[in-house]
Design a protein around this motif. Sequence first.
Motif, PDB file in Angstrom:
ATOM      1  N   PRO A  84       0.827  -1.210   0.000  1.00 47.17           N
ATOM      2  CA  PRO A  84       0.000   0.000   0.000  1.00 47.17           C
ATOM      3  C   PRO A  84       0.863   1.263   0.000  1.00 47.17           C
ATOM      4  CG  PRO A  84      -0.049  -1.055   2.150  1.00 47.17           C
ATOM      5  CD  PRO A  84       0.723  -1.959   1.250  1.00 47.17           C
ATOM      6  N   LEU A  85       0.284   2.334  -0.462  1.00 51.38           N
ATOM      7  CA  LEU A  85       1.006   3.606  -0.549  1.00 51.38           C
ATOM      8  C   LEU A  85       0.126   4.728   0.006  1.00 51.38           C
ATOM      9  CD1 LEU A  85       3.787   4.531  -1.626  1.00 51.38           C
ATOM     10  CD2 LEU A  85       2.659   5.110  -3.761  1.00 51.38           C
ATOM     11  N   GLY A  86      -0.195   4.642   1.300  1.00 49.00           N
ATOM     12  CA  GLY A  86      -0.994   5.676   1.961  1.00 49.00           C
ATOM     13  C   GLY A  86      -2.272   5.984   1.212  1.00 49.00           C
ATOM     14  N   GLY A  87      -2.608   7.260   1.099  1.00 51.83           N
ATOM     15  CA  GLY A  87      -3.822   7.699   0.412  1.00 51.83           C
ATOM     16  C   GLY A  87      -3.819   7.447  -1.082  1.00 51.83           C
ATOM     17  N   TYR A  88      -2.648   7.185  -1.642  1.00 53.45           N
ATOM     18  CA  TYR A  88      -2.567   6.896  -3.072  1.00 53.45           C
ATOM     19  C   TYR A  88      -3.294   5.595  -3.428  1.00 53.45           C
ATOM     20  CZ  TYR A  88       1.180  10.398  -3.551  1.00 53.45           C
ATOM     21  OH  TYR A  88       1.908  11.551  -3.574  1.00 53.45           O
ATOM     22  N   THR A  89      -3.357   4.676  -2.464  1.00 49.98           N
ATOM     23  CA  THR A  89      -3.972   3.374  -2.741  1.00 49.98           C
ATOM     24  C   THR A  89      -5.095   3.056  -1.758  1.00 49.98           C
ATOM     25  OG1 THR A  89      -2.262   2.264  -1.429  1.00 49.98           O
ATOM     26  CG2 THR A  89      -1.890   2.398  -3.805  1.00 49.98           C
ATOM     27  N   SER A  90      -5.772   4.066  -1.265  1.00 47.86           N
ATOM     28  CA  SER A  90      -6.897   3.827  -0.356  1.00 47.86           C
ATOM     29  C   SER A  90      -8.119   4.587  -0.851  1.00 47.86           C
ATOM     30  CB  SER A  90      -6.534   4.247   1.070  1.00 47.86           C
ATOM     31  OG  SER A  90      -6.334   5.636   1.135  1.00 47.86           O
ATOM     32  N   GLY A  91      -9.282   4.244  -0.331  1.00 43.57           N
ATOM     33  CA  GLY A  91     -10.513   4.953  -0.683  1.00 43.57           C
ATOM     34  C   GLY A  91     -10.881   4.851  -2.149  1.00 43.57           C
ATOM     35  N   GLY A  92     -10.508   3.757  -2.805  1.00 42.88           N
ATOM     36  CA  GLY A  92     -10.817   3.583  -4.224  1.00 42.88           C
ATOM     37  C   GLY A  92      -9.765   4.147  -5.161  1.00 42.88           C
ATOM     38  N   ASN A  93      -8.714   4.763  -4.626  1.00 43.46           N
ATOM     39  CA  ASN A  93      -7.617   5.282  -5.451  1.00 43.46           C
ATOM     40  C   ASN A  93      -6.663   4.151  -5.809  1.00 43.46           C
ATOM     41  OD1 ASN A  93      -8.613   7.887  -5.069  1.00 43.46           O
ATOM     42  ND2 ASN A  93      -7.333   8.228  -3.284  1.00 43.46           N
ATOM     43  N   SER A  94      -5.951   4.308  -6.915  1.00 41.00           N
ATOM     44  CA  SER A  94      -4.925   3.342  -7.307  1.00 41.00           C
ATOM     45  C   SER A  94      -3.801   4.067  -8.026  1.00 41.00           C
ATOM     46  CB  SER A  94      -5.519   2.253  -8.210  1.00 41.00           C
ATOM     47  OG  SER A  94      -6.024   2.827  -9.406  1.00 41.00           O
ATOM     48  N   ILE A  95      -2.653   3.410  -8.082  1.00 42.99           N
ATOM     49  CA  ILE A  95      -1.501   3.986  -8.785  1.00 42.99           C
ATOM     50  C   ILE A  95      -1.573   3.586 -10.257  1.00 42.99           C
ATOM     51  CG2 ILE A  95       1.031   4.016  -8.963  1.00 42.99           C
ATOM     52  CD1 ILE A  95      -0.028   5.311  -6.417  1.00 42.99           C
ATOM     53  N   SER A  96      -1.540   4.579 -11.126  1.00 43.44           N
ATOM     54  CA  SER A  96      -1.521   4.311 -12.556  1.00 43.44           C
ATOM     55  C   SER A  96      -0.084   4.117 -13.025  1.00 43.44           C
ATOM     56  CB  SER A  96      -2.164   5.475 -13.312  1.00 43.44           C
ATOM     57  OG  SER A  96      -2.114   5.267 -14.694  1.00 43.44           O
ATOM     58  N   MET A  97       0.833   4.962 -12.515  1.00 37.42           N
ATOM     59  CA  MET A  97       2.233   4.895 -12.919  1.00 37.42           C
ATOM     60  C   MET A  97       3.083   5.724 -11.976  1.00 37.42           C
ATOM     61  SD  MET A  97       3.812   6.094 -16.525  1.00 37.42           S
ATOM     62  CE  MET A  97       5.408   6.826 -16.512  1.00 37.42           C
ATOM     63  N   THR A  98       4.317   5.280 -11.757  1.00 34.92           N
ATOM     64  CA  THR A  98       5.299   6.077 -11.030  1.00 34.92           C
ATOM     65  C   THR A  98       6.574   6.110 -11.857  1.00 34.92           C
ATOM     66  OG1 THR A  98       4.391   5.373  -8.902  1.00 34.92           O
ATOM     67  CG2 THR A  98       6.570   6.385  -8.876  1.00 34.92           C
ATOM     68  N   GLN A  99       7.100   7.300 -12.115  1.00 37.51           N
ATOM     69  CA  GLN A  99       8.291   7.484 -12.944  1.00 37.51           C
ATOM     70  C   GLN A  99       9.350   8.242 -12.167  1.00 37.51           C
ATOM     71  OE1 GLN A  99       8.996   6.475 -16.276  1.00 37.51           O
ATOM     72  NE2 GLN A  99      11.006   7.103 -15.565  1.00 37.51           N
ATOM     73  N   ALA A 100      10.533   7.641 -12.029  1.00 35.22           N
ATOM     74  CA  ALA A 100      11.651   8.282 -11.324  1.00 35.22           C
ATOM     75  C   ALA A 100      12.438   9.171 -12.270  1.00 35.22           C
ATOM     76  CB  ALA A 100      12.567   7.221 -10.731  1.00 35.22           C
ATOM     77  N   THR A 101      13.052  10.207 -11.706  1.00 36.68           N
ATOM     78  CA  THR A 101      13.931  11.119 -12.438  1.00 36.68           C
ATOM     79  C   THR A 101      15.193  11.306 -11.615  1.00 36.68           C
ATOM     80  OG1 THR A 101      12.014  12.295 -13.294  1.00 36.68           O
ATOM     81  CG2 THR A 101      14.127  13.410 -13.470  1.00 36.68           C
ATOM     82  N   LEU A 102      16.335  10.965 -12.204  1.00 40.94           N
ATOM     83  CA  LEU A 102      17.600  11.121 -11.489  1.00 40.94           C
ATOM     84  C   LEU A 102      18.482  12.209 -12.088  1.00 40.94           C
ATOM     85  CD1 LEU A 102      18.521   7.355 -10.946  1.00 40.94           C
ATOM     86  CD2 LEU A 102      17.523   8.929  -9.312  1.00 40.94           C
ATOM     87  N   ASP A 103      18.089  12.815 -13.219  1.00 36.65           N
ATOM     88  CA  ASP A 103      18.973  13.802 -13.850  1.00 36.65           C
ATOM     89  C   ASP A 103      18.844  15.204 -13.269  1.00 36.65           C
ATOM     90  OD1 ASP A 103      18.836  12.070 -16.576  1.00 36.65           O
ATOM     91  OD2 ASP A 103      16.879  12.840 -16.148  1.00 36.65           O
ATOM     92  N   ASP A 104      17.872  15.458 -12.432  1.00 41.96           N
ATOM     93  CA  ASP A 104      17.682  16.804 -11.882  1.00 41.96           C
ATOM     94  C   ASP A 104      18.838  17.157 -10.952  1.00 41.96           C
ATOM     95  OD1 ASP A 104      16.823  19.185 -10.827  1.00 41.96           O
ATOM     96  OD2 ASP A 104      14.889  18.433 -10.151  1.00 41.96           O
ATOM     97  N   PRO A 105      19.515  18.283 -11.191  1.00 42.79           N
ATOM     98  CA  PRO A 105      20.642  18.655 -10.349  1.00 42.79           C
ATOM     99  C   PRO A 105      20.255  18.905  -8.888  1.00 42.79           C
ATOM    100  CG  PRO A 105      20.221  20.350 -12.008  1.00 42.79           C
ATOM    101  CD  PRO A 105      19.280  19.220 -12.269  1.00 42.79           C
ATOM    102  N   SER A 106      18.993  19.236  -8.628  1.00 43.34           N
ATOM    103  CA  SER A 106      18.587  19.497  -7.249  1.00 43.34           C
ATOM    104  C   SER A 106      18.340  18.205  -6.470  1.00 43.34           C
ATOM    105  CB  SER A 106      17.336  20.373  -7.220  1.00 43.34           C
ATOM    106  OG  SER A 106      16.241  19.679  -7.788  1.00 43.34           O
ATOM    107  N   GLY A 107      18.332  17.066  -7.136  1.00 46.78           N
ATOM    108  CA  GLY A 107      18.173  15.790  -6.438  1.00 46.78           C
ATOM    109  C   GLY A 107      17.203  14.860  -7.132  1.00 46.78           C
ATOM    110  N   PRO A 108      17.219  13.597  -6.729  1.00 45.20           N
ATOM    111  CA  PRO A 108      16.325  12.627  -7.345  1.00 45.20           C
ATOM    112  C   PRO A 108      14.874  12.888  -6.945  1.00 45.20           C
ATOM    113  CG  PRO A 108      17.500  11.628  -5.522  1.00 45.20           C
ATOM    114  CD  PRO A 108      18.072  12.998  -5.708  1.00 45.20           C
ATOM    115  N   SER A 109      13.961  12.463  -7.801  1.00 48.76           N
ATOM    116  CA  SER A 109      12.541  12.625  -7.522  1.00 48.76           C
ATOM    117  C   SER A 109      11.768  11.558  -8.286  1.00 48.76           C
ATOM    118  CB  SER A 109      12.059  14.020  -7.927  1.00 48.76           C
ATOM    119  OG  SER A 109      12.148  14.180  -9.325  1.00 48.76           O
ATOM    120  N   PHE A 110      10.492  11.455  -7.988  1.00 51.46           N
ATOM    121  CA  PHE A 110       9.620  10.602  -8.783  1.00 51.46           C
ATOM    122  C   PHE A 110       8.232  11.219  -8.821  1.00 51.46           C
ATOM    123  CE2 PHE A 110      10.097   8.722  -4.554  1.00 51.46           C
ATOM    124  CZ  PHE A 110       8.788   8.598  -4.093  1.00 51.46           C
TER     125      PHE A 110
END
Length: 129
Positions: A84-110
């Motif tokens: 599970p991923l907190g509110g992202y996967t509760s109350g009828g919500n679901s994850i469609s996609m998660t995409q990571a980004t490592l090229d940002d000079p300020s730090g990794p993100s997704f």
Amino acid sequence: MASRIILSFLLLLSAAGGARADFTDGKLPDGTYHCEVYLLGLFLNLGDITIKGSLYSGPVTFGAAPQAYNYQMNANGEISWLGPLGGYTSGGNSISMTQATLDDPSGPSFDIIMKQQDGAFTASTCTKR
């Protein structure tokens, strides 16, 4: 002359490719990632996700104790959450996609694309603190 130009170009490409971050190890850098969504002109805090190795925990909802779950990331930076991923996967919500980004000079993100119960999609960004 042409072979020198081609060789110089290939060396330049290989040098740039070596400095670029990639997803070959299948993991995000360890740390706490703060998640926000931009909605109606405001940034709304969606909580923090903690990454350690191939495990994640959070975001914590309603004061529940965080529990660690596995995640997987492919060579393209697409993340599959294996719990599970907190509110992202509760109350009828679901994850469609998660995409990571490592090229940002300020730090990794997704970015997490969540499908809401009503069928609408919401995108949020989680950035390493």
